[in-house]
Design an enzyme around this catalytic site. Sequence first.
Site, mmCIF file in Angstrom:
data_model
loop_
_atom_site.group_PDB
_atom_site.id
_atom_site.type_symbol
_atom_site.label_atom_id
_atom_site.label_comp_id
_atom_site.label_asym_id
_atom_site.label_seq_id
_atom_site.Cartn_x
_atom_site.Cartn_y
_atom_site.Cartn_z
ATOM 1 N N LYS A 54 4.157 13.324 10.996
ATOM 2 C CA LYS A 54 5.151 12.925 9.992
ATOM 3 C C LYS A 54 5.761 14.153 9.356
ATOM 4 C CE LYS A 54 2.928 8.543 8.960
ATOM 5 N NZ LYS A 54 1.916 7.861 8.181
ATOM 6 N N GLN A 98 -1.123 7.363 3.063
ATOM 7 C CA GLN A 98 -1.667 6.979 4.368
ATOM 8 C C GLN A 98 -2.841 6.015 4.199
ATOM 9 O OE1 GLN A 98 -0.379 7.842 7.374
ATOM 10 N NE2 GLN A 98 -1.942 6.669 8.432
ATOM 11 N N ASP A 121 7.230 3.031 2.895
ATOM 12 C CA ASP A 121 6.446 2.170 3.780
ATOM 13 C C ASP A 121 6.790 0.688 3.628
ATOM 14 O OD1 ASP A 121 4.583 3.177 5.606
ATOM 15 O OD2 ASP A 121 3.203 3.762 4.012
HETATM 16 N N1 GUN Z 1 -1.833 3.378 8.609
HETATM 17 C C1 GUN Z 1 -1.510 2.814 9.798
HETATM 18 N N2 GUN Z 1 -0.189 2.557 9.849
HETATM 19 C C2 GUN Z 1 0.324 2.964 8.672
HETATM 20 C C3 GUN Z 1 1.627 2.974 8.136
HETATM 21 O O1 GUN Z 1 2.619 2.533 8.733
HETATM 22 N N3 GUN Z 1 1.751 3.489 6.891
HETATM 23 C C4 GUN Z 1 0.695 3.959 6.200
HETATM 24 N N4 GUN Z 1 0.903 4.436 4.970
HETATM 25 N N5 GUN Z 1 -0.537 3.980 6.665
HETATM 26 C C5 GUN Z 1 -0.710 3.481 7.901
#
Ligand code: GUN
Length: 297
Positions: A54, A98, A121
């Site tokens: 990311k 996350q 998100d």
């Molecule tokens: N963990 C697995 N997929 C995601 C996601 O799309 N966003 C976040 N913040 N954590 C995750």
Amino acid sequence: MTAAIIDGKAFAASLRVKVGELAAAFAAKTGRKAGLAVVLVGEDPASQVYVRSKGKQTVEAGMASFEHKLPADTPEADLLALIDQLNTDPAVDGILVQLPLPGHMDEQKVIAAINPDKDADGFHVINVGRLGVGQPGFVPCTPLGCLMLLKDQLGSLSGLNAVVIGRSNIVGKPMAQLLLAESCTVTIAHSRTKDLPAVVRRADIVVAAVGRPEMVKADWIKPGATVIDVGINRVPAAEEGKTRLVGDVDYAGAMAVAGAVTPVPGGVGPMTIAVLLRNALVAAYRNAGLELAADAI
Ligand code: GUN
């Protein structure tokens, strides 16, 4: 007949190019880069890999990346204080915490602390509600990426039967809302669904998001259907000690029946981060009060 392979890797690359162009225009207009903050608590290896990608892709798109790594035993109050600080930081347009979080933290409480207008998100209940009633907000990255691939492949989805397998807050539920908003007839199937093969056989669109390797078999698929495979499962490979990635769909089987299929890897996977960058950029434009055409990205 062999199904078309939906090239999510190429689509994600072109989406990142568009994000980069709009990020450059944002910087020219405002004198600062659009910024995405990513918070990682603990040392989960898969999460570390995601967070690194990311950060790298954010910078490559011409945006500012702010990474906050906290130890696994961080008190919840400290994480909430950091989120508060990011909420008010004018250099931060999008915030992502996350998941999963360590067990002593309440995920819903942490998500609720994020400013909904910086919620890249789309996990905040305000954004879940906005999606439900059709107001502009933020939509979770993976299902939005799946929808982009579907519309690119099929054009209008109106009137099609869509079956979503899986009912998670991150994928299944928002995917169903997005398909409903496109006027699909939507079924959400899950672990308690009776006669899942018969349910899937009615579908013009199948989205599999359950995390079970190769669960969806070729004879479940309606001939010509479009199959979106969200699964990323690591299984033992033929060669001793090696592993390989497979989806939730029997790919080789599906290729003989379906109209189009996403591969694993190279299908849905690359879309998630590209859409995250898109969401963060849209947040930057909106929060700066700048126009961004509805079809700009
Ligand atoms: N963990 C697995 N997929 C995601 C996601 O799309 N966003 C976040 N913040 N954590 C995750």
